[in-house]
Design a protein around this motif. Structure first.
Motif, PDB file in Angstrom:
ATOM      1  N   TRP A 177       5.682  33.379  35.107  1.00  0.00           N
ATOM      2  CA  TRP A 177       4.256  33.089  35.268  1.00  0.00           C
ATOM      3  C   TRP A 177       3.572  34.138  36.139  1.00  0.00           C
ATOM      4  O   TRP A 177       2.444  34.555  35.852  1.00  0.00           O
ATOM      5  CB  TRP A 177       4.058  31.706  35.888  1.00  0.00           C
ATOM      6  CG  TRP A 177       4.233  30.567  34.936  1.00  0.00           C
ATOM      7  CD1 TRP A 177       5.177  29.579  34.989  1.00  0.00           C
ATOM      8  CD2 TRP A 177       3.439  30.289  33.774  1.00  0.00           C
ATOM      9  NE1 TRP A 177       5.027  28.712  33.937  1.00  0.00           N
ATOM     10  CE2 TRP A 177       3.966  29.117  33.179  1.00  0.00           C
ATOM     11  CE3 TRP A 177       2.340  30.906  33.181  1.00  0.00           C
ATOM     12  CZ2 TRP A 177       3.430  28.562  32.023  1.00  0.00           C
ATOM     13  CZ3 TRP A 177       1.803  30.362  32.022  1.00  0.00           C
ATOM     14  CH2 TRP A 177       2.338  29.201  31.458  1.00  0.00           C
ATOM     15  N   GLN A 178       4.251  34.598  37.201  1.00  0.00           N
ATOM     16  CA  GLN A 178       3.657  35.605  38.080  1.00  0.00           C
ATOM     17  C   GLN A 178       3.520  36.946  37.382  1.00  0.00           C
ATOM     18  O   GLN A 178       2.540  37.676  37.593  1.00  0.00           O
ATOM     19  CB  GLN A 178       4.484  35.758  39.354  1.00  0.00           C
ATOM     20  CG  GLN A 178       3.881  36.702  40.383  1.00  0.00           C
ATOM     21  CD  GLN A 178       2.460  36.327  40.752  1.00  0.00           C
ATOM     22  OE1 GLN A 178       2.182  35.185  41.094  1.00  0.00           O
ATOM     23  NE2 GLN A 178       1.543  37.286  40.673  1.00  0.00           N
ATOM     24  N   THR A 179       4.486  37.297  36.533  1.00  0.00           N
ATOM     25  CA  THR A 179       4.383  38.539  35.747  1.00  0.00           C
ATOM     26  C   THR A 179       3.175  38.479  34.818  1.00  0.00           C
ATOM     27  O   THR A 179       2.406  39.447  34.722  1.00  0.00           O
ATOM     28  CB  THR A 179       5.670  38.763  34.928  1.00  0.00           C
ATOM     29  OG1 THR A 179       6.792  38.825  35.807  1.00  0.00           O
ATOM     30  CG2 THR A 179       5.582  40.057  34.132  1.00  0.00           C
ATOM     31  N   LEU A 180       2.999  37.336  34.145  1.00  0.00           N
ATOM     32  CA  LEU A 180       1.821  37.164  33.288  1.00  0.00           C
ATOM     33  C   LEU A 180       0.537  37.249  34.105  1.00  0.00           C
ATOM     34  O   LEU A 180      -0.461  37.832  33.663  1.00  0.00           O
ATOM     35  CB  LEU A 180       1.889  35.807  32.571  1.00  0.00           C
ATOM     36  CG  LEU A 180       2.931  35.671  31.456  1.00  0.00           C
ATOM     37  CD1 LEU A 180       2.987  34.215  30.961  1.00  0.00           C
ATOM     38  CD2 LEU A 180       2.592  36.598  30.289  1.00  0.00           C
ATOM     39  N   ASN A 181       0.572  36.671  35.313  1.00  0.00           N
ATOM     40  CA  ASN A 181      -0.600  36.708  36.179  1.00  0.00           C
ATOM     41  C   ASN A 181      -0.975  38.133  36.561  1.00  0.00           C
ATOM     42  O   ASN A 181      -2.165  38.486  36.609  1.00  0.00           O
ATOM     43  CB  ASN A 181      -0.348  35.875  37.437  1.00  0.00           C
ATOM     44  CG  ASN A 181      -1.501  35.922  38.413  1.00  0.00           C
ATOM     45  OD1 ASN A 181      -1.458  36.622  39.426  1.00  0.00           O
ATOM     46  ND2 ASN A 181      -2.557  35.201  38.112  1.00  0.00           N
ATOM     47  N   CYS A 182       0.029  38.971  36.829  1.00  0.00           N
ATOM     48  CA  CYS A 182      -0.241  40.372  37.181  1.00  0.00           C
ATOM     49  C   CYS A 182      -0.941  41.099  36.036  1.00  0.00           C
ATOM     50  O   CYS A 182      -1.915  41.831  36.243  1.00  0.00           O
ATOM     51  CB  CYS A 182       1.061  41.083  37.542  1.00  0.00           C
ATOM     52  SG  CYS A 182       1.781  40.564  39.114  1.00  0.00           S
ATOM     53  N   PHE A 183      -0.458  40.897  34.820  1.00  0.00           N
ATOM     54  CA  PHE A 183      -1.079  41.540  33.655  1.00  0.00           C
ATOM     55  C   PHE A 183      -2.490  41.018  33.409  1.00  0.00           C
ATOM     56  O   PHE A 183      -3.405  41.801  33.110  1.00  0.00           O
ATOM     57  CB  PHE A 183      -0.211  41.308  32.410  1.00  0.00           C
ATOM     58  CG  PHE A 183       0.937  42.264  32.285  1.00  0.00           C
ATOM     59  CD1 PHE A 183       0.756  43.544  31.773  1.00  0.00           C
ATOM     60  CD2 PHE A 183       2.211  41.897  32.688  1.00  0.00           C
ATOM     61  CE1 PHE A 183       1.812  44.436  31.665  1.00  0.00           C
ATOM     62  CE2 PHE A 183       3.287  42.780  32.585  1.00  0.00           C
ATOM     63  CZ  PHE A 183       3.085  44.058  32.073  1.00  0.00           C
ATOM     64  N   LEU A 184      -2.687  39.711  33.554  1.00  0.00           N
ATOM     65  CA  LEU A 184      -4.011  39.136  33.329  1.00  0.00           C
ATOM     66  C   LEU A 184      -4.998  39.544  34.417  1.00  0.00           C
ATOM     67  O   LEU A 184      -6.176  39.792  34.132  1.00  0.00           O
ATOM     68  CB  LEU A 184      -3.906  37.611  33.249  1.00  0.00           C
ATOM     69  CG  LEU A 184      -3.276  37.061  31.964  1.00  0.00           C
ATOM     70  CD1 LEU A 184      -2.973  35.579  32.110  1.00  0.00           C
ATOM     71  CD2 LEU A 184      -4.196  37.303  30.766  1.00  0.00           C
ATOM     72  N   THR A 185      -4.533  39.608  35.666  1.00  0.00           N
ATOM     73  CA  THR A 185      -5.409  40.027  36.763  1.00  0.00           C
ATOM     74  C   THR A 185      -5.851  41.476  36.582  1.00  0.00           C
ATOM     75  O   THR A 185      -7.026  41.807  36.775  1.00  0.00           O
ATOM     76  CB  THR A 185      -4.692  39.866  38.117  1.00  0.00           C
ATOM     77  OG1 THR A 185      -4.261  38.516  38.274  1.00  0.00           O
ATOM     78  CG2 THR A 185      -5.619  40.238  39.264  1.00  0.00           C
TER      79      THR A 185
END
Length: 331
Positions: A177-185
């Motif tokens: 989830w944090q990896t996805l968050n980095c890409f989305l941010t």
């Protein structure tokens, strides 16, 4: 004899302002800085408390409630004439919708990662966003960075990897989830730059201030948030959880909403009172007490290796902020 102009000192250098009533610290800069630090740290810690300590399994609902509070407050302030906001026209909504979808995804993945990962590691892993953003700037905007910036980004990657390896409370789901968050941010930041000019062209005033963006983002997030609540089956959980019958739980939830809005207001206030240089450095330095507080308040099991990785990542963040400041000053 010194003039009053000579007695005025730059707040960014931590000096004082002299007035007829004596020497005093610039209250606006100090208060805005304190407000920014408290709201940004408080938001993450309160969200972690709701999701982990209360074991609240409806992160999207928490996001939706926070956004609802922001909409109510900004709308009220606008109606009272205390802030100015752009009317939400269909043209503006259509232009802004792609940004808003990424914005909602960014908030949702942040909630999910925070539930499974401790605050200190979330703070370090968020540094990866800077790496993705820098690469995106290079390919999308043909923006080149100097060696100091790339060195700082490399240090961030190393700290994230070593931090994950030595994380005693490692949770694969949280890291995904944090990896996805980095890409989305990073995507939100890059997309916002491309959409902003177009959005300004379809507003009545030809501008789009911070209050308008807060209102626009949070209003448009409501229907998408409601849709995601059904997709992730949070409705069934909300109908059965006893937490919603606790007044203390609602107080904490509401506090998180005010803190979320407080970040938007205080960051704009602090940036206006000081400048990009101070804002960047304080934002990076602010992660250090946040990480320490996260470890102590939530009794996170840690090791010397993991603590060193976290501290290394936080210093890499400060080094990155300083490198970006130098890069801007030379451009």
């Amino acid at each position: 004899m010194k003039t009053s102009t000579d007695d005025e000192h730059d707040v960014e250098h931590g000096k004082f302002s002299r007035s007829n009533r004596g020497v005093k610290l610039s209250n606006q800069a100090l208060l805005s800085g304190i407000a920014y630090c408290l709201s940004s740290c408080g938001m993450i810690l309160v969200n972690k408390f709701v999701l982990s300590s209360y074991n609240f399994n409806a992160g999207i609902s928490l996001m939706l409630y926070q956004n609802f509070i922001s909409v109510v407050i900004v709308t009220t302030l606008s109606l009272l004439g205390l802030v100015s906001t752009e009317p939400l026209t269909w043209k503006l909504i259509k232009v802004w919708l792609p940004v808003n979808v990424i914005f909602v995804g960014m908030l949702v993945t942040s909630m999910f990662s925070l539930k499974y990962i401790n605050v200190a590691m979330v703070t370090v892993l968020k540094n990866v966003t800077n790496v993705i953003t820098a690469v995106g700037e290079m390919y999308l905007f043909n923006k080149h960075h100097d060696n100091r910036v790339w060195t700082a980004l490399f240090l961030m990657i190393i700290s994230a990897i070593t931090g994950g390896i030595t994380d005693l409370s490692f949770n694969a789901t949280g890291y995904v989830w944090q990896t996805l968050n980095c890409f989305l941010t990073a995507s939100y930041s890059l997309t916002l730059r491309r959409i902003m000019d177009t959005a300004k062209q379809v507003t009545k005033s030809g501008d789009l201030n911070e209050f308008s963006m807060v209102l626009l983002n949070n209003t448009l997030s409501m229907p998408l948030g409601i849709f995601l609540i059904f997709v992730f089956k949070e409705v069934d959980y909300l109908l059965t959880t006893p937490l919603l019958r606790l007044p203390s739980f609602w107080m904490v939830m509401t506090l998180s909403g005010f803190l979320g809005l407080g970040i938007s207001f205080s960051s704009m206030w602090f940036l206006h009172q000081t400048g990009a240089t101070t804002y960047s450095l304080v934002g990076s330095l602010n992660k250090i007490p946040l990480s320490v507080a996260g470890i102590l308040l939530f009794h996170v099991p840690t090791s010397l290796q993991n603590s060193a990785s976290i501290f290394f990542g936080l210093l890499a963040g400060v080094f990155f902020a300083r490198a970006k400041i130098r890069e801007r000053s030379q451009s």
